[in-house]
Design a protein around this motif. Structure first.
Motif, PDB file in Angstrom:
ATOM      1  N   GLY A  14       0.812  -1.216   0.000  1.00  0.00           N
ATOM      2  CA  GLY A  14       0.000   0.000   0.000  1.00  0.00           C
ATOM      3  C   GLY A  14       0.837   1.254   0.000  1.00  0.00           C
ATOM      4  O   GLY A  14       2.061   1.219  -0.181  1.00  0.00           O
ATOM      5  N   PHE A  15       0.135   2.358   0.201  1.00  0.00           N
ATOM      6  CA  PHE A  15       0.769   3.665   0.151  1.00  0.00           C
ATOM      7  C   PHE A  15       0.351   4.470   1.373  1.00  0.00           C
ATOM      8  O   PHE A  15      -0.793   4.358   1.824  1.00  0.00           O
ATOM      9  N   LEU A  16       1.272   5.250   1.875  1.00  0.00           N
ATOM     10  CA  LEU A  16       0.925   6.166   2.961  1.00  0.00           C
ATOM     11  C   LEU A  16       0.340   7.430   2.350  1.00  0.00           C
ATOM     12  O   LEU A  16       1.002   8.098   1.557  1.00  0.00           O
ATOM     13  N   LYS A  23      -4.410   0.219   1.184  1.00  0.00           N
ATOM     14  CA  LYS A  23      -3.930  -1.005   0.549  1.00  0.00           C
ATOM     15  C   LYS A  23      -4.274  -1.022  -0.939  1.00  0.00           C
ATOM     16  O   LYS A  23      -5.438  -0.878  -1.302  1.00  0.00           O
ATOM     17  N   ALA A  24      -3.280  -1.229  -1.763  1.00  0.00           N
ATOM     18  CA  ALA A  24      -3.538  -1.389  -3.197  1.00  0.00           C
ATOM     19  C   ALA A  24      -3.568  -2.873  -3.559  1.00  0.00           C
ATOM     20  O   ALA A  24      -4.175  -3.276  -4.541  1.00  0.00           O
ATOM     21  N   ALA A  25      -2.888  -3.688  -2.753  1.00  0.00           N
ATOM     22  CA  ALA A  25      -2.979  -5.142  -2.891  1.00  0.00           C
ATOM     23  C   ALA A  25      -3.235  -5.670  -1.493  1.00  0.00           C
ATOM     24  O   ALA A  25      -2.537  -5.315  -0.540  1.00  0.00           O
ATOM     25  N   GLU A  43      -9.729  -5.038 -14.164  1.00  0.00           N
ATOM     26  CA  GLU A  43      -9.820  -3.695 -14.721  1.00  0.00           C
ATOM     27  C   GLU A  43      -8.674  -2.828 -14.218  1.00  0.00           C
ATOM     28  O   GLU A  43      -8.062  -3.128 -13.203  1.00  0.00           O
ATOM     29  N   SER A  44      -8.499  -1.711 -14.879  1.00  0.00           N
ATOM     30  CA  SER A  44      -7.498  -0.743 -14.483  1.00  0.00           C
ATOM     31  C   SER A  44      -7.781  -0.281 -13.044  1.00  0.00           C
ATOM     32  O   SER A  44      -8.929  -0.044 -12.683  1.00  0.00           O
ATOM     33  N   GLY A  45      -6.737  -0.227 -12.229  1.00  0.00           N
ATOM     34  CA  GLY A  45      -6.910   0.222 -10.842  1.00  0.00           C
ATOM     35  C   GLY A  45      -7.116  -0.916  -9.860  1.00  0.00           C
ATOM     36  O   GLY A  45      -7.344  -0.683  -8.681  1.00  0.00           O
ATOM     37  N   SER A  46      -7.013  -2.170 -10.329  1.00  0.00           N
ATOM     38  CA  SER A  46      -7.278  -3.279  -9.411  1.00  0.00           C
ATOM     39  C   SER A  46      -6.047  -3.730  -8.609  1.00  0.00           C
ATOM     40  O   SER A  46      -6.171  -4.588  -7.750  1.00  0.00           O
ATOM     41  N   GLY A  47      -4.882  -3.166  -8.893  1.00  0.00           N
ATOM     42  CA  GLY A  47      -3.699  -3.496  -8.093  1.00  0.00           C
ATOM     43  C   GLY A  47      -2.745  -4.462  -8.771  1.00  0.00           C
ATOM     44  O   GLY A  47      -1.817  -4.973  -8.138  1.00  0.00           O
ATOM     45  N   LYS A  48      -2.927  -4.677 -10.049  1.00  0.00           N
ATOM     46  CA  LYS A  48      -2.073  -5.624 -10.780  1.00  0.00           C
ATOM     47  C   LYS A  48      -0.637  -5.128 -10.856  1.00  0.00           C
ATOM     48  O   LYS A  48       0.308  -5.868 -10.572  1.00  0.00           O
ATOM     49  N   SER A  49      -0.472  -3.858 -11.248  1.00  0.00           N
ATOM     50  CA  SER A  49       0.886  -3.330 -11.388  1.00  0.00           C
ATOM     51  C   SER A  49       1.583  -3.231 -10.038  1.00  0.00           C
ATOM     52  O   SER A  49       2.765  -3.557  -9.913  1.00  0.00           O
ATOM     53  N   GLY A 280     -11.936   3.498  -5.466  1.00  0.00           N
ATOM     54  CA  GLY A 280     -10.559   3.907  -5.219  1.00  0.00           C
ATOM     55  C   GLY A 280     -10.014   3.184  -3.997  1.00  0.00           C
ATOM     56  O   GLY A 280     -10.791   2.722  -3.165  1.00  0.00           O
ATOM     57  N   ILE A 281      -8.680   3.084  -3.899  1.00  0.00           N
ATOM     58  CA  ILE A 281      -8.151   2.415  -2.712  1.00  0.00           C
ATOM     59  C   ILE A 281      -8.438   3.312  -1.505  1.00  0.00           C
ATOM     60  O   ILE A 281      -8.457   4.514  -1.605  1.00  0.00           O
ATOM     61  N   GLY A 282      -8.699   2.689  -0.391  1.00  0.00           N
ATOM     62  CA  GLY A 282      -9.055   3.448   0.807  1.00  0.00           C
ATOM     63  C   GLY A 282     -10.534   3.787   0.827  1.00  0.00           C
ATOM     64  O   GLY A 282     -11.026   4.460   1.718  1.00  0.00           O
TER      65      GLY A 282
HETATM   66  N1  ADP Z   1       2.348   5.722  -6.139  1.00  0.00           N
HETATM   67  C1  ADP Z   1       1.061   5.566  -5.767  1.00  0.00           C
HETATM   68  N2  ADP Z   1       0.538   6.286  -4.747  1.00  0.00           N
HETATM   69  C2  ADP Z   1      -0.755   6.150  -4.353  1.00  0.00           C
HETATM   70  N3  ADP Z   1      -1.612   5.271  -4.924  1.00  0.00           N
HETATM   71  C3  ADP Z   1      -1.158   4.524  -5.936  1.00  0.00           C
HETATM   72  C4  ADP Z   1       0.196   4.619  -6.424  1.00  0.00           C
HETATM   73  N4  ADP Z   1       0.359   3.727  -7.437  1.00  0.00           N
HETATM   74  C5  ADP Z   1      -0.834   3.118  -7.587  1.00  0.00           C
HETATM   75  N5  ADP Z   1      -1.728   3.587  -6.692  1.00  0.00           N
HETATM   76  C6  ADP Z   1      -3.133   3.147  -6.544  1.00  0.00           C
HETATM   77  O1  ADP Z   1      -3.163   1.752  -6.342  1.00  0.00           O
HETATM   78  C7  ADP Z   1      -4.282   1.188  -7.009  1.00  0.00           C
HETATM   79  C8  ADP Z   1      -3.814   0.032  -7.891  1.00  0.00           C
HETATM   80  O2  ADP Z   1      -3.035   0.552  -8.933  1.00  0.00           O
HETATM   81  P1  ADP Z   1      -2.362  -0.368 -10.039  1.00  0.00           P
HETATM   82  O3  ADP Z   1      -1.644  -1.485  -9.410  1.00  0.00           O
HETATM   83  O4  ADP Z   1      -1.580   0.539 -10.910  1.00  0.00           O
HETATM   84  O5  ADP Z   1      -3.635  -0.925 -10.824  1.00  0.00           O
HETATM   85  P2  ADP Z   1      -3.653  -1.760 -12.191  1.00  0.00           P
HETATM   86  O6  ADP Z   1      -2.265  -2.066 -12.592  1.00  0.00           O
HETATM   87  O7  ADP Z   1      -4.471  -2.973 -11.868  1.00  0.00           O
HETATM   88  O8  ADP Z   1      -4.359  -0.876 -13.171  1.00  0.00           O
HETATM   89  C9  ADP Z   1      -4.953   2.306  -7.778  1.00  0.00           C
HETATM   90  O9  ADP Z   1      -6.065   2.741  -7.047  1.00  0.00           O
HETATM   91  C10 ADP Z   1      -3.900   3.370  -7.835  1.00  0.00           C
HETATM   92  O10 ADP Z   1      -4.491   4.658  -7.861  1.00  0.00           O
END
Ligand code: ADP
Ligand code: MG
Length: 330
Positions: A14-16, A23-25, A43-49, A280-282
């Motif tokens: 996650g991110f602070l 939590k993003a994952a 979908e985009s935004g699901s935490g894959k990256s 959105g996360i959070g």
């Molecule tokens: N550096 C960051 N700071 C804050 N939130 C982030 C950051 N990178 C990604 N996120 C958030 O984490 C969530 C998952 O992002 P991501 O893994 O890029 O999704 P995906 O690859 O599935 O499209 C999203 O809501 C994104 O906004």
């Protein structure tokens, strides 16, 4: 039993933010065997990256934190490895291919030099050996006239050719695992198909294991041995490609499947469009994270979060529905 190539357990990343730690994952568990392709779809935004960057420990540089969980590569824990050790793994034993080939390549060096550089660093080759191997790699990924192309700069090559170069670079050190994050999303459709075919060929011939991240179920259909469906930070369904396509259990998976034209009958006859967007996360709802969009949600779904449990045919799904969603074709 020999350890798996990659085993991720309860990984929370996650991110602070000003809302605190988000939590993003969220407790993501995945595993990948040698020679297999695992597709993480959502979908985009699901935490894959975020998940894939955590495996490479590149998330440290993106401001993210691994809060919990394990990432074992051949049984070796990566979550607490010092970055100098990770540098010996990245590009060497685990490589990454990103969506945009142009940002992965350095505009001021020839593509041959960029591949050769990786080989000099990780394989201690001298300049001539590294250059020859770079040309061989360009040939392997299907670049015509590789001797000539090696001496060219990224801007002299098309987008598809650049992605082939990136794949050649990723493969140069003969990694055991390639993580490809939407490797074809930035490319036009015909080139997309060629790159997917190239990845298939490399998997067959080099037995490289692939963790393929995609938002496109059609891509997963072509590439995956196993599929993990990710939604709003969590794996909601996981199984072999056959189980996911033939016997999907999670309403979200079904929605994704029905977004592939022609897969479940005539387009327009299977109306199961997923309403709304990913939170959105959070900002997750109580209970099941999919409940705001689920056409089947019942009382329990708003109260309790469903764990990832075995389905009758032995894959895993996180859904309280007993029978699983029906595919309606009228
Ligand atoms: N550096 C960051 N700071 C804050 N939130 C982030 C950051 N990178 C990604 N996120 C958030 O984490 C969530 C998952 O992002 P991501 O893994 O890029 O999704 P995906 O690859 O599935 O499209 C999203 O809501 C994104 O906004
Ligand atoms: Mg992404």
């Amino acid at each position: 039993m020999a350890p798996k190539l990659l085993e991720i357990k309860d990984l929370t990343v996650g991110f602070l933010t000003d809302k605190g730690f988000v939590k993003a994952a969220d407790r993501v568990s995945l595993s990948l065997e040698k020679g297999q392709t695992l597709c993480v779809v959502g979908e985009s935004g699901s935490g894959k990256s975020v998940t894939s960057l955590a495996v490479m420990r590149l998330i440290d540089y993106a401001g993210g934190v691994i809060a919990e969980g394990e990432i074992k590569f051949h049984g070796d824990e990566l979550t607490n490895k010092p970055q100098d050790e990770m540098m010996r793994i990245r590009g060497n034993r685990i490589s990454m291919v990103f969506q945009d080939p142009m940002s992965a390549l350095n505009p001021v060096f020839t593509v041959g030099d960029q591949i050769a550089e990786t080989l000099r660093i990780h394989k201690q080759m001298n300049a001539r050996e590294a250059w020859n191997k770079a040309v061989d790699m360009l040939r392997l990924v299907g670049i015509p006239d590789p001797e000539v192309r090696a001496g060219q700069y990224p801007h002299e090559l098309s987008g598809g050719m650049c992605q082939r170069v990136v794949i050649a670079m990723a493969l140069a050190c003969d990694p055991e695992l390639i993580i490809a994050d939407e490797p074809t999303t930035a490319l036009d459709v015909t080139v997309q198909a060629q790159i997917l075919e190239l990845l298939q060929k490399l998997k067959r011939e080099l037995k490289t294991s692939i963790l393929l991240i995609t938002h496109d179920m059609g891509v997963a259909a072509e590439m995956a041995d196993r599929i993990a469906v990710m939604y709003a930070g969590a794996i909601v369904e996981e199984g072999t490609a056959e189980e996911i396509f033939e016997r999907p259990r999670h309403p979200y998976t079904l929605g994704l499947l029905q977004s592939i034209p022609g897969l479940t009958g005539e387009r327009g006859t299977t109306l199961y469009t997923i309403r709304g967007g990913i939170p959105g996360i959070g900002d997750l709802p109580a209970g099941c994270r999919f409940n705001p969009r689920c056409p089947h949600a019942k009382e329990r779904c708003f109260r309790e979060e469903p764990p990832l449990l075995p389905t009758p045919d032995g894959h895993r799904s996180a859904c309280w529905l007993e029978s699983g969603p029906e595919v309606k074709t009228s």
